[in-house]
Motif scaffolding. Structure first.
Motif: not given
Length: 734
Positions: A428-430
């Motif tokens: 995941n990437s914010s």
């Protein structure tokens, strides 16, 4: 037999344990010298160098040079008595036994405290610079000096036997203890210091089966030892430059076979209950510079193979199924590093025969069957503030061909086979999109083959699947789930090539080869569609299978006088339908489908200038056909035995044939035509008389229609049986 005298200088502590009459014996400096010549003192006993005429015994002149006669029995060890005279020390004798040992020096004493059997001390006090060598203790032995050619079993220069016998206990037992000190706190200096120095020389013409610089062997096969070391080396202090714990080297030598700088061997009778480490290196100190546990430097010429770090293992058995066999194992635990960490570092620099030399920075070949094989396993379990790269490959050089990663797989698997598998489900990437693969620069070429399975329902070859998940309301975003984008930057003219396919931004081209004896029932070059999986129950307001964009502007503009959405181009020497028995450029099986076209030109390659032309047919006709024709029903108003039939009829057009009967005529409905498909609204219909009877009766005939039928009506009833024919044409409007 000649009597041999040996002077022993003993410390007061040692003599105190041997004889009470020698408690006052001190070092040589407390006793007046024996003979003085000028201001220089003679040594107590002169030990002449060994020569052909002197084998090391005291000569008569040396014996007479002593200051006084030595009292006591022969072959005893002598020392200074409290009165300064020389006398023998009780309990210590040495004997000359030819054929076995040169000197047999034995002593028996009860040891209840510190004890030295033999203590020798040399004090060197030069008054001027002395460039000669000073040797504290020198042993020089010779065999076959007269070259008689006789053989002996073993020839030993110095043999020390050290035995701790009986059932007693000693804190430690040391066979040979060598101490070398410089300065002793007074600041003396030396160019080199060697605590233990060994030297072996083999004369010209000699032949040896084996030579060893230092041989050490420990036999504890019948004992119990908690731990041990065959060789132990240690150091402490300050060293301004480099320091080597173990330093080995070879020079001016020719080795006929292998040269091993370090060799270890354990036979099959050895059992190790714990771990085995061929080389164990540990350090707890502070390093102000770099560290290397094992470092090899080689600057010579190699005519065959070179292995920087080699492990060869055979005939091994790991009996515990949960154990591991590691050829290279690195472990860093509780380490603080302000710089960088490289788990494995290889630097190659030099020249080679570029015509046939292969360089492989890492080569791993497995020929061992097992449950699972992993060629390279990398796992990161720590957070990093900037970046994580599991594999990075950089190449800045030139070659005929260059490949970043080359994967070659062959064999047979009973289940899945993947040349490259990426699993990013847990990533995941914010702030950014997560990409499983990103390619910048160059072209991507995928050439693969596969054999379809029988009874697989749907068998898929290359599969590009992207799944997007929307877990909350998505606003302000247009989505392209999977994008195939081509970019073309034109800084010069482009001309049509020899094949004539021009410039194509995206090509989806397939090729099929069918042998003459086989048949493919239906082949689709492209299949477009969207399926709905089980469990779905929402609403899709509108679904478009294919949407064609023009040239949307994102801040730029180009001149584009001609634009085509779908084109049957005359390419590769043929048009679309060449060679086909039946050909449909567009074919729609769903009769409920609404097809919307802004304009339609049939049979023409040019666009009409009139803006109001919606349909153009060039060099052709309009034909309407349908599978089930409408049905004509004669009305009783047409008379007895009247008939009404249709020919070449559809809901849109056809021919009506009405023949009135023999009597009982009435006005009104004469014949009804029921449409096969209902119109949305009542169509606009016209009829045209096509025979004379119909032409005469024009004023008497009119039509009525609904969404389901067309009716022929008479104003006045017919008077005689008459045959009428009309053509009809119906069109639905708003």
């Amino acid at each position: 037999m000649r009597t041999i005298f040996f002077i022993l200088l003993l410390s007061s502590v040692a003599l105190g344990q041997v004889s009470s009459s020698y408690n006052s014996v001190e070092k040589l400096t407390t006793v007046a010298p024996i003979v003085t010549s000028g201001t220089r003192a003679r040594p107590i006993v002169s030990m002449p160098a060994v020569s052909s005429t002197n084998d090391g015994y005291l000569t008569s002149s040396q014996y007479n040079a002593l200051s006084s006669a030595i009292s006591g029995p022969a072959n005893h060890v002598t020392g200074y008595a409290p009165d300064g005279s020389l006398s023998y020390v009780p309990g210590y004798t040495f004997n000359e036994v030819h054929g076995r040992q040169g000197i047999d020096l034995t002593g028996d004493a009860g040891v209840d405290g510190s004890f030295n059997f033999l203590n020798y001390e040399l004090r060197s006090e030069p008054s001027v610079n002395n460039t000669s060598n000073v040797t504290s203790f020198n042993i020089d032995s010779h065999n076959d000096r007269n070259n008689q050619g006789f053989s002996i079993g073993n020839y030993i220069g110095l043999n020390i036997g050290h035995r701790l016998e009986g059932t007693g206990f000693a804190g430690s037992s040391t066979g040979l203890n060598v101490v070398s000190e410089i300065g002793n706190g007074s600041g003396a200096s030396s160019a080199n210091m060697q605590v233990l120095n060994t030297y072996g020389a083999i004369g010209a013409g000699s032949t040896l089966t084996y030579i060893g610089g230092i041989n050490s062997f420990i036999n504890a096969s019948a004992s119990t030892v908690t731990s041990g070391n065959v060789a132990t080396f240690g150091a402490e202090g300050n060293f301004s430059q480099s320091f080597n714990i173990v330093n080995t080297g070879i020079g001016n030598a020719h080795i006929g076979q292998n040269l091993n700088a370090y060799t270890f061997f354990s036979n099959s009778s050895t059992t190790v209950d714990g771990e085995f480490r061929a080389l164990n290196v540990a350090m707890d100190g502070k390093l102000n510079s770099s560290a290397g546990h094992v470092m090899g430097f080689y600057n010579g010429e190699i005519t065959q193979n070179f292995t920087g770090y080699g492990i060869y293992s055979s005939n091994n058995t790991i009996s515990n199924s949960g154990s591991l066999y590691r050829m290279f194992d690195g472990n860093m635990n509780n380490v603080h590093i302000d710089g960088g960490v490289i788990g494995f570092n290889a630097y190659l620099n030099g020249t080679s025969n570029t015509a046939d030399t292969n360089i492989q920075a890492m080569n791993i070949v497995n020929q061992m069957p097992a449950y699972r094989f992993t060629g390279l396993f990398l796992q990161n379990e720590s957070p990093h503030t900037e970046e994580i790269k599991m594999i990075q490959l950089n190449s800045n050089s030139n070659a005929r061909t260059i490949t970043g990663i080359d994967i070659n797989l062959s064999g047979t698997a009973t289940d899945d086979v993947r040349g490259l598998r990426l699993n990013m489900n847990g990533m995941n990437s914010s702030t950014q999109r997560v990409y499983s693969m990103e390619v910048s620069g160059g072209a991507v070429g995928i050439q693969s083959t596969y054999t379809p399975f029988n009874n697989a329902t749907v068998d898929v070859g290359n599969n590009f699947t992207m799944t997007a998940t929307v877990g909350s309301t998505l606003t302000g975003t247009d989505s392209i789930i999977q994008l195939m984008q081509s970019n073309l930057l034109v800084n010069a003219d482009i001309t049509t090539g020899p094949i004539g396919i021009d410039t194509n931004m995206l090509g989806l081209v397939s090729q099929v080869g069918v042998s003459g004896a086989y048949t493919v029932p239906k082949l689709r070059s492209m299949l477009l569609g969207t399926s709905v999986p089980s469990g779905s129950g929402g609403t899709i307001t509108e679904h478009s299978v294919l949407t064609i964009l023009g040239l949307p502007s994102f801040g730029g503009s180009v001149s584009n006088p001609t634009r085509v959405g779908i084109e049957d181009g005359f390419l590769l020497g043929q048009n679309f339908c060449l060679g086909a028995t039946d050909c449909w450029f567009i074919k729609n099986y769903d009769e409920t489908a609404d097809n919307f076209l802004g304009k339609l030109a049939l049979g023409t390659s040019s666009k009409k200038t009139s803006t109001n032309v919606k349909l153009e047919i060039h060099n052709g006709h309009v034909k309407h056909s349908q599978s089930t024709a409408p049905v004509a029903t004669v009305d009783s108003n047409a008379g007895t035995s009247a008939t009404c039939t249709l020919s070449n009829a559809t809901d849109m057009a056809g021919t009506i044939a009405l023949t009135t009967g023999s009597g009982s005529y009435s006005s009104g409905s004469q014949c009804s035509i029921a449409f096969n498909s209902s119109y949305g609204v009542a169509p606009r219909c016209v009829i045209t008389p096509i025979n004379s009877s119909s032409a005469v009766a024009v004023a008497n005939v009119y039509i009525s229609k609904t969404t389901t039928d067309l009716v022929i009506n008479f104003v006045n009833a017919d008077s005689v049986s008459t045959a009428y024919e009309w053509d009809y044409h119906c069109v639905e409007t708003n």
